[in-house]
Design a protein around this motif. Structure first.
Motif, PDB file in Angstrom:
ATOM      1  N   LEU A 794       0.807  -1.217   0.000  1.00 34.70           N
ATOM      2  CA  LEU A 794       0.000   0.000   0.000  1.00 34.70           C
ATOM      3  C   LEU A 794       0.840   1.267   0.000  1.00 34.70           C
ATOM      4  O   LEU A 794       0.511   2.218  -0.726  1.00 34.70           O
ATOM      5  CB  LEU A 794      -0.966  -0.016   1.188  1.00 34.70           C
ATOM      6  N   LEU A 831      -7.236   2.250  -4.169  1.00 35.00           N
ATOM      7  CA  LEU A 831      -6.449   1.119  -3.693  1.00 35.00           C
ATOM      8  C   LEU A 831      -7.044  -0.206  -4.144  1.00 35.00           C
ATOM      9  O   LEU A 831      -6.344  -1.215  -4.207  1.00 35.00           O
ATOM     10  CB  LEU A 831      -6.339   1.149  -2.169  1.00 35.00           C
ATOM     11  N   GLY A 835      -6.591  -2.639  -0.946  1.00 40.66           N
ATOM     12  CA  GLY A 835      -6.995  -1.918   0.247  1.00 40.66           C
ATOM     13  C   GLY A 835      -8.088  -2.579   1.044  1.00 40.66           C
ATOM     14  O   GLY A 835      -8.551  -2.008   2.036  1.00 40.66           O
ATOM     15  N   GLY A 921      -7.209   2.334   3.258  1.00 35.92           N
ATOM     16  CA  GLY A 921      -7.270   0.885   3.164  1.00 35.92           C
ATOM     17  C   GLY A 921      -7.978   0.298   4.364  1.00 35.92           C
ATOM     18  O   GLY A 921      -8.749   0.972   5.064  1.00 35.92           O
TER      19      GLY A 921
END
Length: 1290
Positions: A794, A831, A835, A921
């Motif tokens: 991430l 994301l 995420g 996330g």
């Protein structure tokens, strides 16, 4: 392009075009079929087309209108494995329906329009639940986006139409069933089956199901109602059939064992069945885990597994009155453990009380508000978990469960300890964390003689009540962390062994010391701690982060104390009795005000001594020497931390500490290298940031030495021989020699950054940073820090995408709060699947020109989620700009998470996952974890020196003040960032640490506006100062020949006013412009960005120069010759901008020094200097661009007549000013936006040329004119006008 299915006309539908009539569909829902194309990732779709303009116009009419993406099932069901059904299912799964609806449209209406029974909602790619007919899908999406942080309804409508939202919230027309779910729940398929070990039976096609501990074989035609053969596999065996490919023999145990041969079609199926069946046979499975599979009922085949003793149905959507629902669980006759947590039941399933065999029942997080009295029928129940509900009382019948030994009611709404605890004599713990208790009533606990542990952390405790003076002899452990207590007296708890009371507001603490073993009272406001009698059993004492001015006397007398932490207090001295303790192993005295240490007399077994950040100037010479018993006083010392003091030397007797393996003494004034390289076990030495000049090296370094840090010693010079000896050290840190600097070209001097990232003792780096010194066409900067804690995916994604998202949002809104918040929320969406289970802290700093505050050049906007922080150094003092979103440091966020019934574990983590309450996330932790950031904006001033960005590990080990002080005087930002990381590691940081230092130089002296090396005017109308070495001083014409103009520095979007051809007079200023040819667009510095309406007044016009108006160039309005217009009949149209600078403080500006022009530097290789000045005002100091020769020629009175017409007011308007503007316009490449337009070019004979034979004469006249300018100017009435002169030969 997707095809639009016909739908009915109505209020939910956009108007149909007349050329495309459509049939009507019941339900009033507009459906758009969209073909989707899958990429390599499961559940991710790429949209090939968008809905048309007609649908988009319909959405714009009302923000309550929107669309819902309706997905098909991802895979077929377990029983439909034929070729026909598989192909049809795969085709249906590739279709995506776009349903136009409103927030009032119920699910039943969408189902009627789609011809489906139900709609299903999936959150975060995981759980899928059936929507009730009255639920409104679009309203669910709007509410979801609103809780994420979107405020504007228009933006919510826009986000709801984005298909990327499907990774967070998605609707299905039929319930999806993935293959990985089937692997855990059951294995099934239609295969050829033969019964028995002999070949008497024939192979036949049968439905085979592996469920629980049984193999079920049934007829394909009547698989649900026909005869089923159940083969128990517990204790049986799985064998490979060698005579037939991909075949397995399943055999049961016992004398009457049966065998079934199953032939599979592929190797993958064969291996999957063999692997799963082998687990069943070998492990003797009695536990079935069906958690997190969106079940509404128990699979029917599971009821044939009679040996199930534990059933886990956690995190599903189990129903009550359904076939296979909760009301049928009584069929499991041997069931002992049942987990139904996180099912959102709402009501307690009463039929569960009939399963008398239950010993363990988990019903947490189901929204219960009360419990039925029938729960008293579960007489065998030993463990009951009811955490995360809305309970306020417990039924009296619960007291009948005399075997109940564990009862969890944390994170409910209890306001007092239930009296039911008095009847449950088998309980030894009161676990009520996260409730609403405000008063600690010790009288209630006194009546519960069986209770030993009390957990009341994260309540609202403010006061304590004692009903009588009778002592309590049974309570041994009390946890009161994270409450609001100001005074605490637990002296009546005579048997208290352990107390946790961190993060309260305690000023005074009183305890009984009879049985006290451990006390944790850090992060309070304690000024006094009273323990009586002296705790003879005390082994660990934590009083850190309080207001203590001395160590309590009773702590000095504790005979068994091993760990004492009094760091971050106000101590000025250490009692000699503490340093004489024969049991103390670890002493933490850092961050106090001690100036000296007492002299040791006897040997003590101290292993760790932390004295960092005090005011020590010297250590006692006898600190490390031998004691009276001929033993070294600190013979067992292993770690010594002396950082952040004022020590000049370390006693040579430190060589007596033979067990010392770590010495940290950075940030002192040590000039002599201590004698530590002879210690046999030394491993880590940190002497950075001292005054070392030389190092005395023994003949051989110890083999254990692994890390030596000598950075920051500016006077230390290491010879090649020394470096060769040090080369065998695993980690050697020394300052690198500075590279030779060279004169650079003009660059932005407003900010520069340095970044340092260190992995520590981790095997991967989970910290990433974003740094863009030139952002948004060079008028701003963006810096960011991302910390993924345990994941590196991430932070890398955010590093690559967040700047692009910010650029898009800045173009949509000028409100810093809006575009920063949307940047985080959109990044959270982008994301995608990454995420869903992973999360990251994020910090973003955006520097941009400040349009709201004219007194400020730039503004700094900071947004963050998680634990990354930014600190601004203003005037040498730290200014925190971010907020830490963690349960420990943000009580408001902790209360929000508690109100939403999250389970906070004892280590202060949400559901045991993370301590952060806001992250990018981790969508599966919604609504407890949100991506909405904290945003702050501040205008930057000349006092702002630097900006520090750091992750959690950095700020856990460094204070704001120390971080600023450490790097404030370091010239290189990269060295400053490395120094911060090194300091954090020196203080014991073993995790990933990242630091970014941004040096700021906000002020007019840093302006680097340039146009091919030409100096541009500043925002107040002055010629900006640049960093060009030996820049030429622009020549300033006299006031009698001043040029009327105010000009901005944005050439790429400039326009010229229509007054450019008007006559210069006393009432009107001329608009002539003198500019050199520009081969490329002008580069602006960040201090002087593109002018906006707040600073400049734009006057677009089209100035037309034409000889058709008058043969002599007269303007029809003022009957004066238009300067710069040649009477050759040519016509030139110029469309440019004039950005009128707001003349701030022009009257107070000093006049420019008039001197001869100096040669241009190499940066001005084109021989041009740029400036503008206001007409009849020497003090304005704004000079137009002009070539070197032209500047010299205009100083001569005679040559000034050659360049312009002298008007009646005595001013000279140069002819070539307008001509050069036209030349610039004709030479600049045409752009699509069309700022310059020149249909024709000037004729060669119209251009002004100085003959060579006149050059010497012109130079001589220029010199005379320069000398005459030193004389005072005559008054207006004494000034004589030179005769008008026109050199027609030229």
């Amino acid at each position: 392009m997707g095809e639009v299915e016909p739908g009915p006309a109505g209020p939910l539908e956009p108007p149909e075009p007349p050329e495309a009539p459509a049939s009507r569909r019941p339900g009033g829902i507009r459906v758009l079929k969209r073909n989707m194309k899958r990429n390599g990732s499961r559940n991710c779709l790429n949209r090939r087309s968008r809905f048309g303009s007609r649908e988009r116009d319909w959405l714009r009419e009302d923000v309550k209108r929107g669309c819902v993406y309706l997905y098909g099932a991802d895979s077929t069901t377990a029983t439909t494995t034929t070729t026909t059904s598989s192909s049809s299912s795969s085709s249906s799964s590739s279709d995506l329906h776009l349903v136009l609806c409103t927030v009032e449209t119920p699910a039943s209406e969408i189902c009627a329009g789609e011809g489906r029974e139900s709609l299903y909602l999936q959150l975060h790619g995981d759980l899928v639940r059936r929507l009730e007919p009255t639920e409104r899908p679009l309203q669910i999406v709007y509410d979801y986006l609103s809780r994420l942080g979107f405020d504007d309804l228009v933006r919510i409508q826009e986000e709801a139409t984005n298909p990327d939202l499907g990774c967070m919230i998605r609707f299905y027309g039929e319930k999806p069933c993935h293959m990985d779910h089937l692997d855990r729940i059951l294995l099934s398929g239609i295969y050829n089956v033969r019964k028995g070990k002999t070949q008497l039976h024939k192979w036949a096609e049968r439905l085979v199901v592996l469920c629980g501990t049984c193999l079920i074989v049934s007829s394909v035609k009547d698989c649900q109602t026909g005869k089923m053969h159940i083969l128990p596999l517990v204790g049986g065996k799985i064998e490979e059939v060698k005579r037939r490919q991909y075949s397995l023999a399943f055999s049961s145990a016992g004398a009457q064992a049966q065998t079934y041969h199953v032939s599979f079609e592929t190797l993958a199926e064969y291996q999957r069945w063999q692997r799963q069946a082998s687990k069943v046979v070998s492990q003797r499975i009695s536990t079935v885990d069906l958690s997190c599979y969106s079940l509404e009922e128990v699979p029917e085949h599971l009821f044939y597994s009679q040996d199930i003793t534990y059933l886990n149905l956690r995190h599903n959507f189990m129903q009550l009155e359904r076939p296979g629902g909760l009301d049928t669980l009584y069929k499991f006759s041997q069931l002992k453990g049942l987990n139904l947590s996180h099912n959102k039941l709402g009501l307690f399933p009463i039929l569960l009380c009939e399963i008398s065999t239950l010993t363990e029942l988990n019903l947490s997080c189901n929204g219960f508000r009360d419990l039925p009295s029938q729960i008293g029928n579960l007489l065998n129940l030993q463990t009951l978990c009811l955490d995360g509900n809305f309970l306020t009382t417990l039924p009296e019948e619960l007291g009948n469960l005399q075997q109940l030994s564990s009862l969890g009611i944390s994170f409910n709404n209890f306001s007092q300890i239930p009296e039911t605890y008095e009847k449950l004599t088998m309980l030894d713990k009161v676990v009520m964390a996260g409730n609403c208790l405000e008063v600690l009533n010790l009288g209630v606990l006194n009546r519960m003689n069986h209770i030993k542990h009390v957990d009341l952390r994260m309540n609202h405790l403010k006061t304590m009540v004692i009903e009588n003076l009778e002592g309590n002899k049974h309570i041994t452990h009390v946890d009161l962390r994270d409450n609001r207590l100001t005074d605490l007296d637990l002296s009546c708890l005579c048997s208290l062994e352990q107390l946790h009371c961190e993060r309260n507001q305690l000023r005074e603490l009183t305890l009984s010391g009879f049985s006290l073993r451990t006390l944790y009272a850090g992060s309070n406001r304690l000024t006094a701690v009273n323990v009586y009698p002296v705790p003879s059993l005390l082994t660990s004492l934590d009083l850190s982060r309080n207001l203590l001015e001395c160590v309590p006397d009773w702590a000095c007398e504790a005979k068994k104390i091993e760990v004492l932490d009094v760091s971050y207090n106000l101590l000025t001295e250490v009692p000699i009795r503490i340093l004489s303790s024969l049991s103390l192993r670890k002493l933490m005295l850092g961050h106090n005000h001690m100036q000296n240490l007492p002299t040791l007399v006897e040997h003590i077994p101290l292993e760790v001594l932390d004295l960092q950040h005090n005011a020590l100037t010297r250590l006692p010479d006898t600190l490390f020497s031998k004691a009276l018993n001929k033993l070294n006083k600190l013979e067992q010392l292993e770690e010594l931390n002396l950082s952040g003091n004022k020590l000049k030397t370390i006693p040579t007797t430190i060589a007596n500490c033979k067990r010392l393996h770590t010495l940290v003494a950075h940030s002192n004034n040590i000039s002599i290298f201590p004698e530590i390289l002879q210690l046999p076990q030394i491993q880590f030495v940190d002497l950075s940031c001292n005054d070392l000049t030389e190092i005395l090296i023994p003949e051989a370094l110890p083999a254990t030495l692994q890390d030596l840090d000598l950075t920051g010693n500016t006077n230390l010079v290491l010879e090649h021989k020394t470096l060769d000896i040090f080369s065998h050290i695993t980690t050697l840190k020394i300052d690198q020699k500075p590279l030779p600097t060279t004169d650079s070209t003009v660059t932005s001097t407003f900010w520069s950054h340095g970044l340092a990232e260190m992995a520590g003792q981790r095997n991967k780096l989970c910290v990433s940073a974003l740094a863009m010194d030139n952002f948004a066409e060079g008028v701003g900067a963006v810096y960011g820090m991302f910390d993924g804690d345990r994941n590196e995916e991430l932070p890398r994604l955010l590093q690559c995408t967040m700047a692009d998202v910010l650029l898009e949002e800045v173009q949509q809104s000028t409100n810093d709060t809006v575009f920063m918040a949307n940047t985080f929320l959109v990044s959270h969406r982008k994301l995608g699947m990454a995420g869903q289970k992973l999360g990251s802290s994020a910090l973003l700093c955006y520097i941009r020109p400040d349009t709201a505050d004219p007194a400020s050049s730039f503004s700094l906007t900071v947004a963050n989620v998680g634990t990354c922080q930014a600190v601004l150094c203003r005037g040498g003092k730290p200014v925190p700009l971010s907020k830490v979103f963690s349960l420990e440091q943000d009580p408001e966020e902790a209360q929000r998470v508690k109100d939403q019934k999250a389970i906070i574990t004892e280590d202060n983590k949400v559901n045991g996952v993370t301590c952060c309450t806001r992250m990018l996330g981790c969508t599966y932790l919604y609504p407890w974890i949100l991506p909405k950031p904290h945003i702050s904006s501040t205008p930057l001033t000349i006092q702002d020196e630097l900006l520090i960005l750091g992750n959690k590990a950095l700020w856990e080990h460094l204070s704001y003040t120390e971080a600023v002080s450490a790097v404030r005087h370091v010239q290189d930002p990269l060295a400053a960032a490395k120094k911060l990381c090194t300091l954090a590691q020196s203080y014991g940081c073993q995790d990933n640490v990242g630091a970014m230092v941004v040096y700021l130089n906000i002020g007019e002296e840093g302006c680097t506006c340039e146009m091919n090396g030409l100096t541009l005017p500043g925002p107040v109308g002055f010629a900006s100062t640049t960093t060009i070495k030996d820049a030429p001083k622009p020549a300033t014409p006299s006031s009698s020949s001043g040029i009327a103009s105010e000009f901005s520095s944005e050439m790429s979007t400039s326009e010229v006013s229509s007054e450019v051809g008007s006559t210069a007079s006393d009432e009107h200023n001329a608009g002539g412009l003198d500019a050199a040819l520009l081969p490329r667009p002008e580069r602006r510095c960040s201090l002087h960005p593109t002018p906006t309406s707040g600073l400049f007044q734009r006057q677009p016009s089209c100035a037309t120069f034409s000889s058709n108006q008058s043969d002599n160039g007269l303007d029809s309005d003022d009957d004066q010759p238009v300067e710069g217009v040649i009477t050759n009949g040519s016509k030139v149209e110029v469309e440019v901008d004039i950005h009128c600078c707001r003349g701030r403080d022009l009257e107070n500006s000093p006049p420019l020094i008039e001197s001869s022009p100096t040669p241009c530097s190499e940066e001005h290789a084109r021989g041009s200097c740029f400036g503008i000045r206001r007409q009849n005002s020497v003090s304005s100091g704004i000079v137009l661009p002009m070539s070197k020769d032209r500047m010299e020629l205009q100083k001569s009175p005679s040559t000034s007549c050659l360049y312009g017409k002298k008007l009646s007011n005595g001013s000279i308007v140069p002819l070539e000013d307008s001509l050069n503007l036209i030349e610039v316009a004709t030479e600049v490449p045409k752009r699509k936006t069309g700022y310059f337009a020149a249909p024709t070019q000037m004729e060669p004979e119209d251009q002004f040329v100085v003959p060579r034979d006149l050059e010497e004469e012109v130079k001589e006249q220029m010199k005379q004119h320069q000398d005459s300018r030193l004389e005072p100017e005559p008054h207006e009435e004494d000034r004589t006008e030179p005769p008008e002169e026109f050199d027609t030969a030229l």
